[in-house]
Design an enzyme around this catalytic site. Structure first.
Site, PDB file in Angstrom:
ATOM      1  N   GLU B 249      -4.336   0.754  -2.645  1.00  0.00           N
ATOM      2  CA  GLU B 249      -4.397   1.813  -1.705  1.00  0.00           C
ATOM      3  C   GLU B 249      -3.706   3.026  -2.396  1.00  0.00           C
ATOM      4  O   GLU B 249      -3.677   4.194  -2.484  1.00  0.00           O
ATOM      5  CB  GLU B 249      -3.618   1.459  -0.355  1.00  0.00           C
ATOM      6  CG  GLU B 249      -3.617   2.627   0.577  1.00  0.00           C
ATOM      7  CD  GLU B 249      -2.713   1.980   1.726  1.00  0.00           C
ATOM      8  OE1 GLU B 249      -2.711   0.980   2.003  1.00  0.00           O
ATOM      9  OE2 GLU B 249      -2.607   2.941   2.625  1.00  0.00           O
ATOM     10  N   GLU B 374      10.211   6.606  -0.561  1.00  0.00           N
ATOM     11  CA  GLU B 374      11.800   5.666  -0.659  1.00  0.00           C
ATOM     12  C   GLU B 374      11.299   4.266  -1.021  1.00  0.00           C
ATOM     13  O   GLU B 374      11.928   3.678  -1.672  1.00  0.00           O
ATOM     14  CB  GLU B 374      12.397   5.998   0.567  1.00  0.00           C
ATOM     15  CG  GLU B 374      13.088   7.408   0.648  1.00  0.00           C
ATOM     16  CD  GLU B 374      12.112   8.326   1.110  1.00  0.00           C
ATOM     17  OE1 GLU B 374      11.185   8.053   1.628  1.00  0.00           O
ATOM     18  OE2 GLU B 374      12.336   9.477   1.043  1.00  0.00           O
TER      19      GLU B 374
HETATM   20  C1  LIG Z   1      -1.190   9.967   7.527  1.00  0.00           C
HETATM   21  C2  LIG Z   1      -0.918   8.666   7.662  1.00  0.00           C
HETATM   22  C3  LIG Z   1      -1.821   7.508   7.663  1.00  0.00           C
HETATM   23  C4  LIG Z   1      -1.640   6.240   8.044  1.00  0.00           C
HETATM   24  N1  LIG Z   1      -2.622   5.477   7.986  1.00  0.00           N
HETATM   25  C5  LIG Z   1      -2.153   4.021   8.567  1.00  0.00           C
HETATM   26  C6  LIG Z   1      -3.216   3.012   8.612  1.00  0.00           C
HETATM   27  O1  LIG Z   1      -4.524   3.478   8.551  1.00  0.00           O
HETATM   28  N2  LIG Z   1      -2.966   1.900   8.610  1.00  0.00           N
HETATM   29  C7  LIG Z   1      -1.531   1.396   8.989  1.00  0.00           C
HETATM   30  O2  LIG Z   1      -1.162   0.123   9.184  1.00  0.00           O
HETATM   31  N3  LIG Z   1      -0.509   2.379   8.707  1.00  0.00           N
HETATM   32  C8  LIG Z   1      -0.874   3.571   8.602  1.00  0.00           C
HETATM   33  N4  LIG Z   1       0.222   4.805   8.447  1.00  0.00           N
HETATM   34  C9  LIG Z   1       1.486   4.328   8.518  1.00  0.00           C
HETATM   35  C10 LIG Z   1       2.509   4.264   7.505  1.00  0.00           C
HETATM   36  O3  LIG Z   1       2.150   3.077   6.469  1.00  0.00           O
HETATM   37  C11 LIG Z   1       3.868   4.132   7.727  1.00  0.00           C
HETATM   38  O4  LIG Z   1       4.136   5.223   8.433  1.00  0.00           O
HETATM   39  C12 LIG Z   1       5.046   4.006   6.931  1.00  0.00           C
HETATM   40  O5  LIG Z   1       4.780   2.699   6.153  1.00  0.00           O
HETATM   41  C13 LIG Z   1       6.432   4.088   7.109  1.00  0.00           C
HETATM   42  O6  LIG Z   1       6.744   3.481   8.350  1.00  0.00           O
HETATM   43  P1  LIG Z   1       7.273   4.224   9.771  1.00  0.00           P
HETATM   44  O7  LIG Z   1       6.443   5.391  10.105  1.00  0.00           O
HETATM   45  O8  LIG Z   1       7.579   3.262  10.673  1.00  0.00           O
HETATM   46  O9  LIG Z   1       8.870   4.887   8.886  1.00  0.00           O
HETATM   47  P2  LIG Z   1      10.031   4.103   8.884  1.00  0.00           P
HETATM   48  O10 LIG Z   1      10.028   2.855   8.073  1.00  0.00           O
HETATM   49  O11 LIG Z   1      10.849   4.114  10.206  1.00  0.00           O
HETATM   50  O12 LIG Z   1      10.920   5.110   7.896  1.00  0.00           O
HETATM   51  C14 LIG Z   1      11.662   6.194   8.317  1.00  0.00           C
HETATM   52  C15 LIG Z   1      12.207   6.864   7.001  1.00  0.00           C
HETATM   53  O13 LIG Z   1      13.248   5.760   6.600  1.00  0.00           O
HETATM   54  C16 LIG Z   1      13.195   5.581   5.169  1.00  0.00           C
HETATM   55  N5  LIG Z   1      13.100   3.965   4.889  1.00  0.00           N
HETATM   56  C17 LIG Z   1      12.947   2.996   5.649  1.00  0.00           C
HETATM   57  N6  LIG Z   1      13.254   1.851   5.057  1.00  0.00           N
HETATM   58  C18 LIG Z   1      13.998   2.110   3.734  1.00  0.00           C
HETATM   59  C19 LIG Z   1      14.735   1.471   2.881  1.00  0.00           C
HETATM   60  N7  LIG Z   1      14.674   0.188   2.706  1.00  0.00           N
HETATM   61  N8  LIG Z   1      15.322   2.277   1.758  1.00  0.00           N
HETATM   62  C20 LIG Z   1      15.179   3.707   2.022  1.00  0.00           C
HETATM   63  N9  LIG Z   1      14.578   4.452   2.617  1.00  0.00           N
HETATM   64  C21 LIG Z   1      14.305   3.601   3.876  1.00  0.00           C
HETATM   65  C22 LIG Z   1      11.529   5.840   4.862  1.00  0.00           C
HETATM   66  O14 LIG Z   1      11.241   6.181   3.611  1.00  0.00           O
HETATM   67  C23 LIG Z   1      11.316   6.695   5.709  1.00  0.00           C
HETATM   68  O15 LIG Z   1      11.931   8.259   5.125  1.00  0.00           O
HETATM   69  C24 LIG Z   1      -0.360   5.784   8.141  1.00  0.00           C
HETATM   70  C25 LIG Z   1       0.870   6.893   7.994  1.00  0.00           C
HETATM   71  C26 LIG Z   1       0.403   8.337   7.922  1.00  0.00           C
HETATM   72  C27 LIG Z   1       1.566   9.275   7.884  1.00  0.00           C
END
Ligand SMILES: Cc1cc2nc3c(=O)[nH]c(=O)nc-3n(C[C@H](O)[C@H](O)[C@H](O)COP(=O)(O)OP(=O)(O)OC[C@H]3O[C@@H](n4cnc5c(N)ncnc54)[C@H](O)[C@@H]3O)c2cc1C
Lengths: 371, 390
Positions: B249, B374
Site C-alpha cells: 500500500e 510519523e
Molecule cells: C484518506 C484516508 C483514507 C484512509 N483509508 C483507510 C482504509 O481504507 N482502511 C483503513 O483501515 N484505514 C484507512 N485510513 C485510516 C488511516 O490508516 C489512519 O487514519 C491512520 O493510520 C492514522 O490513525 P488515526 O487516524 O487514528 O490517527 P492517530 O493514530 O490518532 O494519530 C494522530 C497523530 O498522532 C501521531 N502519532 C500517533 N502515534 C505516534 C507515535 N508513536 N509517534 C509519533 N507520532 C504518533 C500521528 O502521526 C498523527 O499525527 C484512511 C485515512 C485517510 C486519511
C-alpha cells in the site's frame, strides 16, 4: 538507466573504499592543514592514485588512461568525500581531462592527457570570477592579437590553481563566445595568489594582464566543451557530496547511539529519531540523483547536462542538511576541532558552492524549462 | 537486454494503437476512473474499450501469473509497461485495492484455492475490495484493534466497528483485521479474514471529508458470519499479513499522481513575463520540487531494481511512502500558491467545481492514510537505523 552497480563497479567501489580509508583518511587532511603544507595535498598520494588508474579514469587508453567513464569517476569521488581525501582529482582528472579530451587537438591531447593519467601534471580550470558561479557572466577577454590571443581578466576560486602546471582559462572572444585557453602559469602577466579555504583545501585568485598565448593554445568549440566540462564537474562534485554527506549522516547516527543524557541513549528520543530518519530519506534521494546523472553522462543522454545540474542542486541541499544536523546532534563536541563532523561541514560548504549552488541551478532549470 | 528492448518497442506500438485518445487525458478525480465491482458502470465507450483491451492482454494485473488473470510479466517488463503507459499519460484501466493491496498479500499468504477464487475476479474488475484495518481506538496503534471474531465451528462470528474504510459503501468485499484471541500480546491473536459486504449484519455510513466528498465510511459489523475458509493464513498470524500488505500500500501511495509536470501546471495558472513566472520565490520553489520529484522517481526505480525479483522493499517502502506523500503535499501547496484567488473557488464551472482546492485538500490525507508520516519515520528509525527504543 543503470541505477544499480554492476559487478565491475562494485569491485571498483570496494577498492576505492579501502584505498582512501587507508591512504587518505581524515587524519591525513588534518596533517596537511596543521603542517601548513605548501601544496595542500600529498604528491605521493597523487602518484599512487595515478598508478591505480584513478588519475586517468576519464582519459582514453591511447593516452594512458583507463577510460572507465563517469560512473567510475563518481564512485571514486564518493570515497574521497567520505574520507575528505585531498588530491587534484577534480581539477585535473575530471575538469581538465574532460576539457582536453573533448576540445583538444591531437597534439594537445598527446601532451596533456598522457601527463594527466600519468600523474605528471596538475591542471586547473580558471572559470569563475566573482563570488558566485556565473559562467554566463564571464568578463575575462581573449582578444585576437597577431596569430594568437591576448588575455585580460581576473579569476577566482580556481581549484588547485596555486600549484597547477597548466591553467585552462575561460575567456570571452571577439565574437562574445566563451573560449577555453591553455595558459602556462609562468607566462608574463599571470599573477597567482594562493587562497587557503575554509576546508583547508586550496584554490587561487589569478590576475591575467596582457597575457599572450599562441593560436594553438585555444581548445576547439569552447561553449560546447565548457558545457560538457561543467556537467562532468557537477556530477562528480555531487558524488563527492554524496560521500561527505553520507559519512556525516552515518557518524551522527553512530554518535546518537552512544551518547547518554537523562539516563537514556539520546537516540531513544523521538525528536532525534525523526530527524535522523528524514535525513536517511534525503540520503536515498541523493544517491539516486548522483547515479542517474553519472549514468546519463556515460550514456550520452540528451538530457545529461540537465540531470547533472539537478543532481548538483539536490546534493548541495542534502549534504548541507547532513552537516548541519550532524553538528547539532553532536552537541558541544560537534563544535570542537577535535571531532571530524566540523571538517565535513566545511568541505561540504565548499563543494556546495563549486559549479553552482542549489539556487543557481533552480534558476537555470526554470529558465531552460521556460518557466 | 535486447529482449527487453523488443518488449519496449512492442509495448509502445501496442499502446499507441490501442489506448484511445480520451484515455490519455489527465483525470480530475478518482470518480472519473473505472474501479470495477458488481455495480460498476463505464462512463464512456473509450473507457470500456480501453479496459477490455488491457484486460485481454492480462495487463490489468501485468505481473500476476496467467492462471490468476495476469500476463506473467517479470519485474523489468512490468516496469517497462508502466513507463510506456506514463509516457503517453495512459490512464490506469482499473485502479483497485484488490490489485494494489489484497492481491500481493494473497499471492504470498493465500492458499491455492483462495488465489483461484479471489484473484481472477480482481483482475477482471468484477469484485471491488475495501480495507478494514483502522478502528476508532486503533489508528497508528493498529495492533490494538478490538473487532472480535469468535470461533463458531465452521464460521467466525464478527462484531465490532471499523472506521475510515475507503469506498466501503461501493465495495463488494472487505479484507478485514479481526481479533481471534485476547490472551497474548496485542500483535498476537490478530487474524486476516475476507467477507462479502452484503453479508447480514454489515452496515456502512459515509463520512464527509474536508474536500466535501465522502470517499470513506464507518463500517459496523453486527454478528456477521464469516466462513472459516475465508481466513487467510493461520489463525492469529494476521499481523504479518497486515504488515506485508501495508508495504505494498505504501509503495503505491508514495507515487506521484501528477500527470503533467508541476511547472507546466503552475505556469498555466501564473503565466509568464518574459519567459519567467512572475514570482521568483515561487519559481525557485517549483524548480526545487521538480528536482526532488525527479530524484524521488529515480529512487523508486533504483529500489525496485535493487529488490530482487518478487521481493518486497521492506522498510524502504516506509521511506518511499513518507517522502512521496510529503512531497506531494508540497507540490499541491505550490499549485495553490500559483493559482492564488482562482484556486480558492469552490463552486463554479470555471474552477471545475473547485477541483484544485479539493485535490489540494485530499493530498493532506496522503501522509495519514496507510500509516502516518510519523509512523513511517518510526519504522525507519527502528528497522533501518536501528535506533534504540524505536
Ligand atoms: C484518506 C484516508 C483514507 C484512509 N483509508 C483507510 C482504509 O481504507 N482502511 C483503513 O483501515 N484505514 C484507512 N485510513 C485510516 C488511516 O490508516 C489512519 O487514519 C491512520 O493510520 C492514522 O490513525 P488515526 O487516524 O487514528 O490517527 P492517530 O493514530 O490518532 O494519530 C494522530 C497523530 O498522532 C501521531 N502519532 C500517533 N502515534 C505516534 C507515535 N508513536 N509517534 C509519533 N507520532 C504518533 C500521528 O502521526 C498523527 O499525527 C484512511 C485515512 C485517510 C486519511
Amino acid at each position: 538507466m543503470a541505477l544499480v552497480l554492476n559487478e565491475d563497479e562494485v569491485t571498483l567501489r570496494d577498492t576505492a573504499e579501502g584505498f582512501f580509508a587507508n591512504k587518505a583518511p581524515v587524519t591525513a587532511l588534518r596533517k596537511l592543514r596543521d603542517a601548513r603544507d605548501e601544496t595542500g595535498f600529498d604528491r605521493a598520494l597523487w602518484a599512487e592514485m595515478a598508478d591505480m588508474g584513478f588519475a586517468g579514469v576519464c582519459v582514453d587508453e591511447d593516452h594512458g588512461g583507463v577510460d572507465m567513464g563517469f560512473m567510475a569517476a563518481g564512485l571514486l569521488a564518493e570515497q574521497m568525500g567520505r574520507n575528505l581525501s585531498a588530491s587534484p582529482f577534480l581539477s585535473t582528472a575530471i575538469l581538465a581531462a574532460t576539457a582536453i579530451r573533448h576540445g583538444g587537438t591531437a597534439e594537445q591531447k598527446a601532451k596533456w592527457l598522457s601527463a594527466i593519467s600519468g600523474g605528471r601534471a596538475v591542471m586547473a580550470l580558471a572559470l569563475d570570477e566573482g563570488a558566485k558561479h556565473n559562467p554566463k557572466g564571464i568578463q575575462t577577454r581573449a582578444e585576437t592579437s597577431g596569430n594568437g590571443f591576448k588575455i585580460n581578466g581576473a579569476k577566482a576560486m580556481v581549484v588547485d590553481g596555486h600549484v597547477a602546471d597548466q591553467l585552462i582559462v575561460a575567456a570571452r572572444m571577439d565574437d562574445e563566445q566563451i573560449g577555453l585557453f591553455l595558459v602556462d602559469p609562468k607566462t608574463a602577466g599571470v599573477d597567482i595568489e594562493r587562497t587557503i579555504m575554509v576546508d583547508s583545501r586550496n584554490a587561487a585568485r589569478i590576475d591575467l594582464k596582457d597575457v599572450e598565448v599562441t593560436g594553438d593554445a585555444r581548445l576547439s568549440e569552447g561553449d560546447d566543451v565548457l558545457t560538457k566540462v561543467m556537467s562532468a564537474g557537477r556530477a562528480v562534485v555531487a558524488a563527492e557530496l554524496l560521500g561527505a554527506g553520507g559519512a556525516a549522516f552515518e557518524m551522527t547516527v553512530a554518535y546518537i547511539k552512544e551518547r547518554k543524557q537523562f539516563g537514556k541513549i539520546i537516540g531513544e528520543f523521538q525528536g532525534l529519531q525523526h530527524r535522523a530518519s528524514h535525513l536517511y530519506s534525503e540520503y536515498q534521494l541523493a544517491r539516486s540523483a548522483v547515479l542517474a546523472s553519472l549514468t546519463a553522462l556515460d550514456e550520452g543522454d540528451e538530457n545529461a547536462a540537465k540531470y547533472c545540474a539537478m543532481a548538483k542542486a539536490k546534493l548541495g541541499s542534502f549534504a548541507k542538511l547532513a552537516s548541519q544536523e550532524g553538528v547539532q546532534m553532536h552537541g558541544g563536541v560537534g563544535m570542537t576541532d577535535e571531532y571530524d563532523i566540523g571538517l565535513y561541514m566545511k568541505r561540504i560548504r565548499v563543494l556546495q558552492e563549486l559549479l553552482g549552488d542549489a539556487s543557481y541551478h533552480f534558476d537555470q532549470l526554470a529558465t531552460q524549462s521556460h518557466y | 537486454m535486447s529482449d527487453l528492448k523488443q518488449f519496449r518497442a512492442e509495448t509502445r506500438a501496442w499502446l499507441e494503437e490501442n489506448c484511445p485518445k480520451s484515455m490519455r487525458a489527465p483525470v480530475k478525480s478518482d470518480s472519473e476512473m473505472y474501479w470495477g465491482g458488481r455495480g460498476a458502470k463505464f462512463q464512456s465507450e473509450d473507457q470500456k474499450l480501453w479496459f477490455e483491451r488491457m484486460l485481454a492482454k492480462g495487463w490489468t494485473v501485468p505481473s500476476w501469473d496467467k492462471k490468476y488473470g495476469g500476463a506473467g510479466l517479470n519485474r523489468a517488463q512490468a516496469q517497462i509497461l508502466k513507463q510506456e503507459m506514463k509516457r503517453i499519460n495512459a490512464r490506469n484501466p482499473l485502479p483497485s485495492f484488490g490489485i494494489w493491496m489484497l492481491g500481493p498479500a494473497l499471492l504470498k499468504f493465500g492458499s491455492e484455492d483462495q488465489k483461484l477464487e479471489f484473484l481472477p475476479p480482481i483482475a477482471r474488475g468484477e469484485i471491488r475490495w475495501c480495507q478494514g484495518y483502522s478502528e476508532p481506538g486503533a489508528g497508528s496503534d493498529l495492533a490494538s484493534l478490538a473487532t472480535k471474531a469468535e470461533d463458531k465451528g465452521d464460521y467466525y462470528l464478527v462484531n465490532g466497528q471499523k472506521v475510515w474504510t475507503s469506498y466501503a459503501d461501493q465495495a463488494d468485499w472487505i479484507f478485514c483485521l479481526v481479533r481471534t484471541d485476547n490472551s497474548g500480546t496485542k500483535h498476537q491473536g490478530i487474524s486476516f479474514v475476507l467477507f462479502d459486504m452484503e453479508s447480514e449484519g454489515v452496515e456502512t455510513r459515509p463520512i464527509k471529508l474536508i474536500s466535501g466528498k465522502s470517499p470513506f465510511c464507518e463500517t459496523f459489523m453486527n454478528d456477521v458470519k464469516v466462513p472459516k475458509e475465508n481466513l487467510v493464513g493461520e489463525e492469529g498470524q494476521g499481523w504479518n499479513i497486515a504488515k506485508y500488505l501495508l508495504t505494498h500500500e505504501r509503495e503505491m501511495i508514495g507515487e506521484s499522481p501528477l500527470s503533467r509536470s508541476l511547472s507546466e501546471m503552475a505556469v498555466q495558472q501564473t503565466g509568464t513575463v518574459e519567459g519567467k513566472m512572475p514570482d521568483p520565490y515561487l519559481r525557485g520553489k517549483i524548480a526545487e520540487a521538480e528536482i526532488d520529484d525527479w530524484a524521488m522517481s529515480m529512487t523508486m526505480a533504483r529500489m525496485l531494481a535493487e529488490a530482487k525479483a518478487g521481493a518486497s522493499l521492506g522498510a524502504n517502502s516506509s521511506m518511499l511512502k513518507y517522502y512521496g506523500t510529503e512531497l506531494n503535499k508540497r507540490k499541491f501547496e505550490l499549485l495553490m500558491d500559483a493559482a492564488g484567488h482562482d484556486g480558492l473557488e469552490w463552486e463554479s464551472e470555471r474552477s471545475e467545481e473547485g477541483n484544485l482546492a479539493r485535490t489540494w485538500l485530499r493530498t493532506k490525507g496522503n501522509s495519514i492514510e496507510g500509516g502516518t508520516s510519523e509512523v513511517q519515520l518510526n519504522i525507519i528509525s527502528k528497522h533501518i537505523l536501528q535506533l534504540p527504543g524505536a
